[in-house]
Enzyme design. Structure first.
Site, PDB file in Angstrom:
ATOM      1  N   CYS A   9       2.276 -10.786   1.178  1.00  0.00           N
ATOM      2  CA  CYS A   9       2.430  -8.863   1.691  1.00  0.00           C
ATOM      3  C   CYS A   9       1.533  -8.978   2.270  1.00  0.00           C
ATOM      4  CB  CYS A   9       2.419  -8.599  -0.412  1.00  0.00           C
ATOM      5  SG  CYS A   9       2.145  -6.742   0.471  1.00  0.00           S
ATOM      6  N   HIS A  10       1.628  -7.778   3.386  1.00  0.00           N
ATOM      7  CA  HIS A  10       1.219  -7.220   3.996  1.00  0.00           C
ATOM      8  C   HIS A  10      -0.614  -7.389   4.188  1.00  0.00           C
ATOM      9  CE1 HIS A  10       1.574  -6.414   8.941  1.00  0.00           C
ATOM     10  NE2 HIS A  10       0.280  -7.046   8.748  1.00  0.00           N
ATOM     11  N   THR A  11      -0.284  -6.622   3.008  1.00  0.00           N
ATOM     12  CA  THR A  11      -1.695  -6.589   2.425  1.00  0.00           C
ATOM     13  C   THR A  11      -2.868  -7.500   2.331  1.00  0.00           C
ATOM     14  OG1 THR A  11      -0.984  -4.244   0.860  1.00  0.00           O
ATOM     15  CG2 THR A  11      -3.281  -5.130   0.522  1.00  0.00           C
ATOM     16  N   HIS A  58      -1.630 -11.581  -4.723  1.00  0.00           N
ATOM     17  CA  HIS A  58      -1.287 -10.718  -5.109  1.00  0.00           C
ATOM     18  C   HIS A  58      -0.037 -10.809  -5.856  1.00  0.00           C
ATOM     19  CE1 HIS A  58      -0.268  -8.639  -1.565  1.00  0.00           C
ATOM     20  NE2 HIS A  58       0.209  -7.870  -2.156  1.00  0.00           N
ATOM     21  N   GLU A  59       0.728 -11.578  -4.626  1.00  0.00           N
ATOM     22  CA  GLU A  59       2.662 -11.347  -5.557  1.00  0.00           C
ATOM     23  C   GLU A  59       2.914 -12.866  -5.939  1.00  0.00           C
ATOM     24  OE1 GLU A  59       4.930  -8.719  -2.219  1.00  0.00           O
ATOM     25  OE2 GLU A  59       6.389 -10.701  -2.208  1.00  0.00           O
ATOM     26  N   ARG A 115      10.089 -11.184   3.548  1.00  0.00           N
ATOM     27  CA  ARG A 115       9.149 -12.859   2.334  1.00  0.00           C
ATOM     28  C   ARG A 115       9.204 -13.844   3.348  1.00  0.00           C
ATOM     29  NH1 ARG A 115       6.329  -8.586   2.108  1.00  0.00           N
ATOM     30  NH2 ARG A 115       5.721  -7.618   0.767  1.00  0.00           N
ATOM     31  N   CYS A 171      -3.492   5.783 -18.196  1.00  0.00           N
ATOM     32  CA  CYS A 171      -2.210   5.196 -19.044  1.00  0.00           C
ATOM     33  C   CYS A 171      -1.102   5.636 -20.279  1.00  0.00           C
ATOM     34  CB  CYS A 171      -2.590   4.212 -19.405  1.00  0.00           C
ATOM     35  SG  CYS A 171      -3.881   2.869 -18.306  1.00  0.00           S
ATOM     36  N   ARG A 230      -7.094  -0.005 -11.725  1.00  0.00           N
ATOM     37  CA  ARG A 230      -6.682   0.309 -10.197  1.00  0.00           C
ATOM     38  C   ARG A 230      -7.046  -0.647  -9.652  1.00  0.00           C
ATOM     39  NH1 ARG A 230      -8.402   6.704  -8.923  1.00  0.00           N
ATOM     40  NH2 ARG A 230      -7.904   6.636 -11.170  1.00  0.00           N
ATOM     41  N   CYS A 256      -3.808   3.976 -13.419  1.00  0.00           N
ATOM     42  CA  CYS A 256      -5.636   3.669 -15.051  1.00  0.00           C
ATOM     43  C   CYS A 256      -7.007   3.674 -14.028  1.00  0.00           C
ATOM     44  CB  CYS A 256      -5.367   1.985 -15.186  1.00  0.00           C
ATOM     45  SG  CYS A 256      -6.482   1.067 -16.477  1.00  0.00           S
ATOM     46  N   CYS A 278       4.681  -6.936  -6.487  1.00  0.00           N
ATOM     47  CA  CYS A 278       4.459  -6.472  -5.369  1.00  0.00           C
ATOM     48  C   CYS A 278       5.812  -5.313  -4.705  1.00  0.00           C
ATOM     49  CB  CYS A 278       3.291  -6.925  -4.583  1.00  0.00           C
ATOM     50  SG  CYS A 278       2.844  -5.572  -3.478  1.00  0.00           S
TER      51      CYS A 278
END
Ligand code: NAD
Ligand code: ZN
Length: 379
Positions: free
Chosen positions: A47-49, A69-70, A372, A105, A117, A113, A177
């Site tokens: 992902c670009h993040t 993270h994906e 992707r 939540c 978070r 959260c 994600c």
């Protein structure tokens, strides 16, 4: 032989320095501690993040680090106090979590959260601040609490969504994600009414998922804005009806869109990470009722500047992480939408590489070629 309670040695792609190719290393992955699970990652995507924090141009650098993270995987073992997950469960790790217990939540309106978070600066686990990854005793930082560019990773159980075991992980990993973020930004936050017009800034996976949300909501016009003209052909498959490349115009893109739409679009969703595009996305919505939603991750020193009159004229600006979905409560349902053929994921997947060639996924994203790229672990 069971690996429960043991250190696992496996391959991980480690970022030693900003902007330098990841290096395949043998890492030690410690067993999960209280409220943690250890997951065998089968598929991950880029992902670009990940790319922003790896480049660390406008972000705080933290290295060495394992990004990613994906992803999708299978629970290998669980730590003390984990009651809702067990070895063998099919799961998606998620960059933001749900403790189930805090005011966020408990609120129907928030997925922010208090405990779990998104936190881009943290390099260790919440439980003790330590890393579960090491190389010859030297700790390697986590990223977003997920670090999926590793054959095994340790994640807080509040950041793990348990999904239908029949769902193909090589497809539904993108739900973890990009797909959910874009889809939810439109359906849960921008909330276009049937027949309204929607502008989408940035036609990567997140923006195309936002366009998919606009199509599902029954938008009459979906205007795609991107600086990369090669995005436009792909975007037609996602129901984008018109295209604007800011580079083709002498006037500001917000003015171009206002002229195309008799005063502005009803909704806009920004999925670029460029602060200029964020301002444009806000200023191109119609006065009186227009709503703009920011999704792109800005640089750390960015500032959003627009004349207050743009707000007084009854425009709304919002932002969202993860499309306002609660990761544990809502994400299994998004996977079901794919299983029921209400959502198509295949069209987002343009490339596949073996884990050993993970750096190619970075090249495809930096060149703007991929939507992707799925990275197959163990290959
Ligand atoms: P991507 O690189 O695949 O797509 C981004 C697109 O934006 C590209 O096509 C690029 O050409 C275009 N673009 C860049 N600057 C532009 C500008 N000024 N005007 C118009 N178009 C422009 O990235 P992605 O993986 O789809 O992610 C999109 C953004 O969403 C990133 O900023 C990412 O960090 C962010 N993100 C946010 C969340 C969240 O929860 N808020 C979650 C995931 C990703
Ligand atoms: Zn992401």
């Amino acid at each position: 032989m069971s690996t429960t309670g043991q250190i696992i040695r496996c391959k991980a792609a480690v970022a030693w320095e900003a902007g330098k190719p990841l290096v395949m290393e043998e890492v030690e992955v410690a067993p999960p501690q209280k409220h943690e699970v250890r997951i065998k990652i089968l598929f991950t995507s880029l992902c670009h993040t990940d790319v922003y924090f790896w480049e660390a141009k406008g972000q705080t650098p933290l290295f060495p680090r394992i990004f990613g993270h994906e992803a999708g995987g299978i629970v290998e073992s669980v730590g003390e106090g984990v009651t809702d997950l067990q070895p063998g469960d099919h799961v998606l790790p998620i960059f933001t979590g749900e403790c189930g217990d805090c005011p966020h939540c408990h609120s129907e309106e928030s997925n922010m959260c208090d405990l779990l978070r998104i936190n881009t600066e943290r390099g260790g686990m919440i439980h003790d601040g330590e890393s579960r990854f090491s190389i010859k005793g030297k700790p390697i930082h986590h990223f977003l609490g997920t670090s999926t560019f590793s054959e095994y990773t340790v994640v807080h159980s509040g950041q793990v969504a348990k999904i239908n075991p029949d769902a193909p992980l090589d497809k539904v990993c993108i739900v973890s994600c990009g797909l959910s973020t874009g889809l939810g930004a439109t359906l849960n936050v921008a909330k276009p009414k049937k027949g309204q017009s929607v502008a989408i800034f940035g036609l990567g996976a997140v923006g195309l998922a936002a366009a998919e949300g606009a199509r599902i909501a029954g938008a009459s016009r979906i205007i795609g804005v991107d600086l990369n003209p090669s995005r436009f052909d792909q975007a037609k498959k996602f129901g984008v009806t018109e295209f604007v490349n800011p580079k083709d115009h002498d006037k500001p893109v917000q003015q171009v869109i206002a002229e195309m739409t008799n005063g502005g679009v009803d909704r806009s969703v920004e999925c670029t990470g460029s602060v200029q595009a964020m301002i444009q996305a806000f200023e191109c919505v119609h006065d009186g009722w227009g709503v703009a939603v920011l999704v792109g991750v800005p640089s750390k020193d960015d500032a959003f500047k627009s004349h207050p009159m743009n707000f007084l004229n009854e425009r709304t600006l919002k932002g969202t992480f993860f499309g306002n979905y609660k990761p544990k409560t809502d994400i299994p349902g998004v996977v079901e939408k794919y299983m029921n053929k209400e959502l198509e994921l295949e069209k987002f997947i343009t490339h596949t590489v073996p884990f050993s060639e993970i750096n190619k996924a970075f090249d495809y994203m930096l060149k703007g070629e991929s939507i992707r790229c799925i990275i197959t672990m163990g290959a």
